[in-house]
Design a protein around this motif. Structure first.
Motif, PDB file in Angstrom:
ATOM      1  N   VAL A 199       3.646  -7.876   5.889  1.00 51.88           N
ATOM      2  CA  VAL A 199       2.957  -6.837   5.505  1.00 51.88           C
ATOM      3  C   VAL A 199       1.705  -6.448   6.132  1.00 51.88           C
ATOM      4  O   VAL A 199       0.957  -7.450   6.464  1.00 51.88           O
ATOM      5  N   ASN A 200       1.248  -5.187   6.082  1.00 48.03           N
ATOM      6  CA  ASN A 200      -0.109  -4.895   6.496  1.00 48.03           C
ATOM      7  C   ASN A 200      -1.078  -4.577   5.373  1.00 48.03           C
ATOM      8  O   ASN A 200      -0.623  -4.296   4.300  1.00 48.03           O
ATOM      9  N   PRO A 201      -2.221  -4.570   5.424  1.00 46.65           N
ATOM     10  CA  PRO A 201      -3.337  -4.149   4.308  1.00 46.65           C
ATOM     11  C   PRO A 201      -2.751  -2.843   3.762  1.00 46.65           C
ATOM     12  O   PRO A 201      -2.440  -1.880   4.511  1.00 46.65           O
ATOM     13  N   ALA A 202      -2.890  -2.641   2.463  1.00 50.49           N
ATOM     14  CA  ALA A 202      -2.384  -1.530   1.710  1.00 50.49           C
ATOM     15  C   ALA A 202      -2.531  -1.741   0.500  1.00 50.49           C
ATOM     16  O   ALA A 202      -3.117  -2.492  -0.260  1.00 50.49           O
ATOM     17  N   ASP A 203      -2.451  -0.477  -0.421  1.00 49.70           N
ATOM     18  CA  ASP A 203      -3.028  -0.257  -1.829  1.00 49.70           C
ATOM     19  C   ASP A 203      -1.618  -0.542  -2.503  1.00 49.70           C
ATOM     20  O   ASP A 203      -0.732   0.346  -2.663  1.00 49.70           O
ATOM     21  N   PHE A 204      -1.257  -1.879  -2.971  1.00 52.75           N
ATOM     22  CA  PHE A 204       0.129  -2.064  -3.582  1.00 52.75           C
ATOM     23  C   PHE A 204       0.021  -1.635  -4.758  1.00 52.75           C
ATOM     24  O   PHE A 204      -0.952  -2.173  -5.432  1.00 52.75           O
ATOM     25  N   PRO A 205       1.064  -1.213  -5.658  1.00 53.10           N
ATOM     26  CA  PRO A 205       0.891  -1.232  -6.989  1.00 53.10           C
ATOM     27  C   PRO A 205       0.482  -2.134  -7.866  1.00 53.10           C
ATOM     28  O   PRO A 205       1.080  -3.345  -7.600  1.00 53.10           O
ATOM     29  N   GLY A 206      -0.206  -2.033  -8.790  1.00 56.03           N
ATOM     30  CA  GLY A 206      -0.691  -3.176  -9.475  1.00 56.03           C
ATOM     31  C   GLY A 206      -1.931  -3.960  -9.028  1.00 56.03           C
ATOM     32  O   GLY A 206      -2.685  -4.659  -9.518  1.00 56.03           O
ATOM     33  N   SER A 208      -3.964  -6.911  -6.694  1.00 55.43           N
ATOM     34  CA  SER A 208      -3.874  -8.431  -6.123  1.00 55.43           C
ATOM     35  C   SER A 208      -3.354  -9.110  -7.283  1.00 55.43           C
ATOM     36  O   SER A 208      -2.962 -10.320  -7.264  1.00 55.43           O
ATOM     37  N   THR A 209      -3.624  -8.874  -8.408  1.00 56.44           N
ATOM     38  CA  THR A 209      -3.486  -9.763  -9.558  1.00 56.44           C
ATOM     39  C   THR A 209      -1.910  -9.366 -10.364  1.00 56.44           C
ATOM     40  O   THR A 209      -1.623 -10.194 -11.096  1.00 56.44           O
ATOM     41  N   ARG A 210      -1.199  -8.368  -9.887  1.00 52.21           N
ATOM     42  CA  ARG A 210       0.216  -7.951 -10.376  1.00 52.21           C
ATOM     43  C   ARG A 210       0.905  -9.308  -9.950  1.00 52.21           C
ATOM     44  O   ARG A 210       1.192  -9.443  -8.470  1.00 52.21           O
ATOM     45  N   TYR A 228      12.719 -11.311  -4.812  1.00 53.56           N
ATOM     46  CA  TYR A 228      11.724 -10.605  -6.006  1.00 53.56           C
ATOM     47  C   TYR A 228      12.198  -9.347  -6.490  1.00 53.56           C
ATOM     48  O   TYR A 228      12.917  -8.758  -5.685  1.00 53.56           O
ATOM     49  N   ALA A 229      11.784  -8.838  -7.486  1.00 52.94           N
ATOM     50  CA  ALA A 229      11.902  -7.404  -8.190  1.00 52.94           C
ATOM     51  C   ALA A 229      10.700  -6.683  -8.066  1.00 52.94           C
ATOM     52  O   ALA A 229       9.946  -6.683  -8.915  1.00 52.94           O
ATOM     53  N   PRO A 230      10.406  -5.980  -7.020  1.00 53.88           N
ATOM     54  CA  PRO A 230       8.755  -5.620  -6.776  1.00 53.88           C
ATOM     55  C   PRO A 230       8.600  -4.310  -7.794  1.00 53.88           C
ATOM     56  O   PRO A 230       7.384  -4.114  -7.930  1.00 53.88           O
ATOM     57  N   LYS A 231       9.676  -3.783  -8.508  1.00 50.55           N
ATOM     58  CA  LYS A 231       9.477  -2.920  -9.503  1.00 50.55           C
ATOM     59  C   LYS A 231       9.054  -3.276 -10.837  1.00 50.55           C
ATOM     60  O   LYS A 231       8.772  -2.557 -11.629  1.00 50.55           O
ATOM     61  N   GLU A 232       9.256  -4.580 -10.777  1.00 49.18           N
ATOM     62  CA  GLU A 232       9.226  -5.421 -12.088  1.00 49.18           C
ATOM     63  C   GLU A 232       7.802  -6.531 -12.133  1.00 49.18           C
ATOM     64  O   GLU A 232       7.921  -7.007 -11.061  1.00 49.18           O
ATOM     65  N   SER A 233       7.260  -6.553 -13.181  1.00 50.63           N
ATOM     66  CA  SER A 233       6.221  -7.585 -13.142  1.00 50.63           C
ATOM     67  C   SER A 233       6.689  -8.820 -13.939  1.00 50.63           C
ATOM     68  O   SER A 233       7.689  -8.868 -14.703  1.00 50.63           O
ATOM     69  N   ALA A 234       6.111  -9.979 -13.463  1.00 50.23           N
ATOM     70  CA  ALA A 234       6.472 -11.253 -14.218  1.00 50.23           C
ATOM     71  C   ALA A 234       6.121 -11.407 -15.628  1.00 50.23           C
ATOM     72  O   ALA A 234       5.031 -10.753 -15.998  1.00 50.23           O
TER      73      ALA A 234
END
Length: 234
Positions: A199-206, A208-210, A228-234
């Motif tokens: 991946v390249n630099p981007a504004d990912f949902p949530g 860097s702490t998600r 992983y499930a990218p739409k769900e948080s741990a």
């Protein structure tokens, strides 16, 4: 060439991002030869994932760099698809805003049906270049992934496998459009700033702490598969 569809909204496909990466997060090295990150067992796993998909998508940069065929290689899997009333190969899809894709690429001459999403300008170029090789869909001034997924859904695509490259993976993840991420981590270190990254630099949902929810972790030979499930948080 077809224009942007304005039909009724249908269910978007379930999107699985699939990539093999080095320990330090590279998809390849910077040499002219393709770096094989996976092992035979993992290549077979990817073949099974393709066979389970209705469509396989790859970006135009990956097409030009790697010249892939993106086929279901196992005859038994192709036969099983046909026995279930499906085509032997999933629909092959690519994205190209510029329309700079040569007709000689192997992608156009193998497998089943092929589909290109482009801008209006790029589509005018591709329609002549790919006549008889692929359907070209014009999406207006830009290629938006949401429009791509809507159109694929209208075509009956329920499971979409995305095989890269880095810019495409980044776009799906940053726009929150990936339902599942499958990363095969190979025991290699590339360490070359000129090599392509997952991946390249981007504004990912949530931000860097998600923390993404881990679905599975298992070994495939000397490779570790992480789901992983990218739409769900741990």
């Amino acid at each position: 060439m077809t224009g942007r569809s304005l039909g009724a909204v249908t269910q978007r496909p379930y999107v699985t991002l699939s990539a093999a990466v080095s320990i330090d997060g590279y998809l390849d090295d910077a040499s002219p030869e393709r770096l094989l990150l996976s092992n035979p067992a993992d290549f077979d796993r990817v073949d099974e994932l393709r066979a389970d998909s209705d469509a396989v998508l790859v970006g135009s940069t990956t097409l030009r760099r790697d010249n892939p065929r993106l086929l279901v290689n196992d005859p038994a899997r192709r036969a099983a698809r046909e026995a279930a009333g499906r085509p032997a190969y999933p629909l092959k899809v690519t994205l190209s805003g510029s329309g700079e894709l040569a007709a000689g690429l192997r992608f156009w001459h193998t497998g089943g049906e092929r589909l290109v999403y482009s801008t209006d300008r790029g589509a005018r170029r591709l329609t002549g270049e790919l006549a008889g090789l692929a359907e070209v869909v014009a999406l207006g001034p830009a290629v938006h992934l949401g429009a791509v997924l809507d159109d694929l859904g209208r075509r009956g695509v329920r499971r979409l496998m995305v095989e890269g490259g880095g810019s495409v993976h980044t776009q799906f993840l940053s726009e929150g459009l990936a339902d599942e991420l499958q990363l095969a981590v190979a025991p290699l270190l590339v360490g070359d700033a000129a090599a392509p990254r997952f991946v390249n630099p981007a504004d990912f949902p949530g931000g860097s702490t998600r923390r993404l929810r881990l679905l599975e972790a298992r070994t495939v030979g000397d490779v570790v598969l992480l789901r992983y499930a990218p739409k769900e948080s741990a």
